[in-house]
Scaffold this active site. Structure first.
Site, PDB file in Angstrom:
ATOM      1  N   GLY A  78       0.864  -1.177   0.000  1.00 49.24           N
ATOM      2  CA  GLY A  78       0.000   0.000   0.000  1.00 49.24           C
ATOM      3  C   GLY A  78       0.898   1.222   0.000  1.00 49.24           C
ATOM      4  N   THR A  79       0.374   2.329  -0.517  1.00 49.79           N
ATOM      5  CA  THR A  79       1.273   3.475  -0.633  1.00 49.79           C
ATOM      6  C   THR A  79       0.857   4.688   0.191  1.00 49.79           C
ATOM      7  OG1 THR A  79       0.268   3.749  -2.772  1.00 49.79           O
ATOM      8  CG2 THR A  79       2.467   2.822  -2.715  1.00 49.79           C
TER       9      THR A  79
END
Lengths: 263, 227
Positions: free
Chosen positions: A42-43
């Site tokens: 996830g960013t």
């Protein structure tokens, strides 16, 4: 599964993680080396301090190496009624950490009969990160942001973390993830220390928009599929997620503004 | 050679039951009752900190009378068990019937195998999706389980309190009405119970995921003043 019974000297008290440990049920990723390109990441996530609480948001993209693995992943979660947690890093361990964190807070509240303080919750998350350190060094790092409305101080508070469990309280905004550098530049330039919730929602969309513009692992708004960031407002009345339709309107306004500035 | 004195099993069980019952009837009664929009849990409890009522899970509540440390241990064990099951499977897989069976096993185990039986009587309630699907489980010190869909009285003087409540109780009444009926039944004709003497909570259908909600202070006064 029978009713768990403990002798007084081994009773885990209100600690759900301690309970899992005693029953040999703790999740663990220790001892495996993983290729970072093979697992889901996830960013970018951000949290912004407002006059009456905080606004948290996160983009919707998850990547595995250079591939987009999910377009609608969610990275902002309610921790309880008055706080939220946003995650960046290895998605599997991060989601599990959020689930355990939510459970831990609720379990404590039910067993003790009163909720943990906001500092207590942040400290719990620190400890969970610290116990995840061996996994983090094997490529399964998780770096969350924790934010909430402190009912005692009657204001919003933000916490950044690192993989060792280090906890850093921030004043105006907190960011995490691969696009956090670009997002925090936007936030730094625009945050004047007295944002309303409304302004902070727009600012969070703008920060993620620019992060997506520069960072390939951060997803921008996707009007074709109707995908917008997850934005949540946390104040004295609790955790509220903003509807996609409203986010669409706000995103359109941002696009018009940017287009207008360029013409 | 010393021969152990023979005591018949009937006598052993009777002694144990008498012992447990004596401990339980010393305390005040408590009532669990369904109302139109959920389940009411109401106990006479002058203490503000030592609770008789507790939240177990999203739609499940607990009430116990008797020896505080014993029913509180059962409450905590229930919370642990429910949270573990929800963590292993899913939140919707946690239900009161299963929990009641676990409690029954534990109580039965104590009654027959331990030094002394638990001096407690407990009830657990679960609200369903709509009115009429709520469930109340009533558990005795020896592990006996009974289920009802109306109301249950536990603790001391249960028969008297039950008779008083039966006179006025009807199904599908609003919260305020049921609460006042319960409080009057607990108080009896010679006493009035104030908000300070009571511990009240509801499992409400309109309360979102966590249905358990305490009714305290002014809110409780408000309900009682409409008597």
């Amino acid at each position: 599964m029978t009713l768990p019974r403990f002798s007084p000297d081994s009773d885990p008290g209100p600690d759900f993680l301690g309970l899992l440990q005693r029953l040999d049920r703790s999740p663990s990723w220790n001892g495996v080396q993983v290729d970072a390109n093979q697992i889901t990441h996830g960013t970018t996530v951000v949290a912004i301090q407002t006059l009456d609480g905080v606004v948290m948001s996160g983009d919707r993209r998850a990547t595995s190496g250079h591939l987009i693995s999910h377009r609608t992943i969610e990275k902002v979660f309610p921790a309880d009624q008055h706080s939220g947690v946003a995650i960046a890093g290895a998605a599997g361990p991060a989601m599990e950490m959020v689930r355990l964190f939510q459970l831990q807070i609720e379990h404590y509240e039910k067993v003790e009969g009163r909720p943990l303080s906001l500092d207590g919750k942040a400290n719990q998350l620190s400890q969970m990160l610290r116990s995840n350190l061996p996994a983090a060094l094997q490529g399964l790092g998780v770096v969350p942001i924790f934010a909430g409305f402190d009912e005692k101080l009657q204001k919003g508070r933000l916490f950044e973390f690192d993989i060792t469990g280090g906890r850093y309280e921030e004043k105006d905004f907190a960011t995490s993830g691969s696009g956090s550098l670009h997002a925090s530049t936007v936030l730094k330039l625009r945050h004047n220390g007295k944002l309303s919730t409304d302004e902070a929602i727009d600012l969070s969309i703008e920060a993620l928009f620019h992060a997506a513009d520069e960072d390939s692992a951060t997803g921008g708004p996707d009007p074709i599929r109707g995908i917008y960031p997850v934005v949540a407002v946390i104040n004295s009345s609790g955790f509220t997620r903003i509807e996609d339709s409203e986010l669409a309107t706000r995103t359109n306004r941002l696009v018009e503004k940017v287009t207008g500035e360029r013409s | 050679m010393n021969m152990p004195m023979y005591v018949s099993p009937e006598q052993v069980m009777k002694d144990r039951a008498d012992y447990a019952r004596k401990g339980i009837t010393r305390g005040r009664a408590a009532i669990v009752s369904v109302f139109s929009d959920g389940v009411l849990l109401c106990a006479e409890n002058p203490s503000n900190t030592l609770r008789k009522i507790g939240e177990i899970y999203d739609r499940i509540g607990f009430i116990g009378v008797g020896k505080y440390n014993e029913f509180d241990q059962l409450r905590v064990a229930g919370v642990r068990h429910a949270d573990l099951k929800g963590y292993s499977f899913s939140r919707e897989d946690v239900d009161a019937r299963w929990l009641a069976n676990q409690y029954a096993q534990t109580l039965g185990q104590y009654f027959t195998h331990e030094m002394k039986p638990l001096e407690v009587e407990i009830a657990i309630a679960e609200i369903g999706e709509e009115s009429g699907s709520d469930q109340i489980f009533h558990l005795l010190y020896d592990g006996t389980v009974m289920d009802t869909e109306t109301f249950v009285v536990i603790g001391g003087e249960t028969e008297t309190v039950k008779t008083r409540l039966e006179e006025s109780w009807k199904s599908n009444q609003p919260l305020t009405v049921v609460l006042n009926q319960a409080v009057n039944a607990l108080a009896g004709p010679d006493r009035t119970l104030k908000a300070d003497d009571l511990e009240v909570a509801v499992l409400g259908r309109g309360n979102g995921r966590r249905a358990f909600h305490r009714i305290e202070n002014e809110t409780l006064d408000g309900h009682l003043s409409e008597n």
